[in-house]
Write an enzyme that holds these catalytic residues in place. Sequence first.
Site, short mmCIF file in Angstrom:
data_model
loop_
_atom_site.label_atom_id
_atom_site.label_comp_id
_atom_site.label_asym_id
_atom_site.label_seq_id
_atom_site.Cartn_x
_atom_site.Cartn_y
_atom_site.Cartn_z
N LEU A 156 -1.68 9.57 3.35
CA LEU A 156 -3.10 9.17 4.07
C LEU A 156 -3.43 7.99 3.30
O LEU A 156 -3.50 7.93 1.97
CB LEU A 156 -3.90 10.09 3.95
CG LEU A 156 -5.34 9.75 4.35
CD1 LEU A 156 -5.44 9.50 5.84
CD2 LEU A 156 -6.35 11.41 3.97
N GLU A 210 -2.78 16.82 -1.42
CA GLU A 210 -4.15 17.00 -1.10
C GLU A 210 -5.16 17.71 -1.84
O GLU A 210 -6.33 17.37 -1.85
CB GLU A 210 -4.10 17.65 0.53
CG GLU A 210 -3.61 16.42 1.44
CD GLU A 210 -1.96 16.45 1.51
OE1 GLU A 210 -1.30 15.85 2.43
OE2 GLU A 210 -1.37 17.25 0.77
N LYS A 238 0.90 -1.04 0.14
CA LYS A 238 -0.02 -0.01 -0.02
C LYS A 238 0.78 1.24 0.15
O LYS A 238 0.45 2.33 0.36
CB LYS A 238 -1.00 -0.13 1.27
CG LYS A 238 -1.88 -1.15 1.18
CD LYS A 238 -2.91 -1.20 0.17
CE LYS A 238 -4.01 -2.27 0.48
NZ LYS A 238 -4.98 -2.10 -0.83
N ARG A 239 2.17 1.22 -0.33
CA ARG A 239 3.09 2.37 -0.52
C ARG A 239 3.21 2.76 1.03
O ARG A 239 3.39 4.13 1.13
CB ARG A 239 2.76 3.35 -1.53
CG ARG A 239 2.70 2.67 -2.82
CD ARG A 239 2.05 3.56 -3.86
NE ARG A 239 3.40 4.70 -4.17
CZ ARG A 239 3.37 5.80 -4.75
NH1 ARG A 239 2.09 6.46 -4.80
NH2 ARG A 239 4.55 6.43 -5.02
N GLU A 293 4.55 14.99 6.29
CA GLU A 293 4.02 15.52 7.52
C GLU A 293 4.89 14.46 8.77
O GLU A 293 5.41 15.20 9.67
CB GLU A 293 2.60 15.42 7.72
CG GLU A 293 1.81 16.46 6.74
CD GLU A 293 0.44 16.48 7.08
OE1 GLU A 293 -0.12 17.36 7.39
OE2 GLU A 293 -0.10 15.17 6.67
N GLY A 335 0.63 12.87 3.97
CA GLY A 335 1.00 12.43 5.45
C GLY A 335 2.30 11.95 5.52
O GLY A 335 2.86 11.94 6.63
N GLY A 387 -3.85 17.38 7.34
CA GLY A 387 -4.31 17.07 8.44
C GLY A 387 -3.14 16.45 9.60
O GLY A 387 -3.74 16.17 10.57
N ARG A 424 -7.07 15.91 -4.42
CA ARG A 424 -7.85 14.97 -3.99
C ARG A 424 -9.20 15.74 -3.12
O ARG A 424 -9.94 15.07 -2.72
CB ARG A 424 -7.36 14.19 -2.93
CG ARG A 424 -5.93 13.53 -3.51
CD ARG A 424 -6.03 12.51 -4.34
NE ARG A 424 -4.76 11.75 -4.77
CZ ARG A 424 -4.18 12.34 -6.00
NH1 ARG A 424 -4.62 13.19 -6.80
NH2 ARG A 424 -3.08 11.62 -6.25
N LEU A 443 -6.19 6.60 1.32
CA LEU A 443 -7.42 7.26 0.80
C LEU A 443 -8.82 6.36 1.00
O LEU A 443 -9.61 6.97 1.07
CB LEU A 443 -7.42 7.54 -0.58
CG LEU A 443 -6.27 8.66 -0.74
CD1 LEU A 443 -5.91 9.08 -2.29
CD2 LEU A 443 -6.41 10.11 0.05
N ALA A 503 3.66 6.99 1.26
CA ALA A 503 2.76 7.74 0.15
C ALA A 503 1.40 8.45 0.66
O ALA A 503 0.60 9.18 0.29
CB ALA A 503 2.24 6.90 -0.91
#
Length: 262
Positions: free
Chosen positions: A63, A135, A24-25, A115, A112, A143, A138, A65, A61
């Site tokens: 959050l 972000e 899932k990267r 972050e 993220g 966040g 998308r 999604l 990669a």
Amino acid sequence: MNSELITYELEGPVALIGLNRPDKRNAINEAVIDALRAAVQRAGEEADVGVLFGHGSVFCAGLDLAEAIERLTGQFEQPRKPRRHSWHLVFDMIERGPIPWVAALHGAVIGGGLELAAATHVRVADESAFFGLPEARRGIFVGGGGTVRVQRIIGYTVMADMMLTGRLLNATEGEREHIVRYVVPKGQALAHAKSLAAKIAQNTPDANWRITNVLPRINDLSHDDGLFMEDLNSNTQRSPEAVQRLREFVEGRAAPLMARDK
């Protein structure tokens, strides 16, 4: 400790924590955050320095999604009382916890993931690393503390450009914008991060704590308050280990300074 989502290994005084969702990267969901919280807390108790890295082809990669869609469509039960954002809590444990952290970055360091990397104190990237804040594309907003940490590192104009245009920065550009302090050949980020962590572990724990906890707070103060805080910290009683190190230097018994890192 090894889980499906986070790996943990202790090498002497250095804790190695790996994001472990390569399929899932290394996207971050609440299960990853829970596992990361436990690993970071353990590192703070038994290590002097932590290293954060990603398994597989990328660091992170961002959050997950799929989970974000579930939240936005009300498929997650909301807590009865407001509570602090889980990402904020865990990333603060890294940034202002008891030990310094070094990030080893490669491949995508996106959203993220950037972050999370920004919560560490020293960041190493290999030449495959690239950085982005997609972000807005998308339809969402940062966040995971990016408005504070990432913006303080790269400034408003660079962050706004990255968010508005979707621009990606390569490793060299990331170094220029102070996202990373070291750029190394592809595949060498983790080894270099571990080498830096070993050097950091040679400092006294008290000195490392002041650098990672006092120094950033002084940066948030006014000129006069900053100097006052510096004076308080410069004149507090030091540990016996610190006194011994000073005595060794004065008496000419201290080890020479290490060679400059490139």
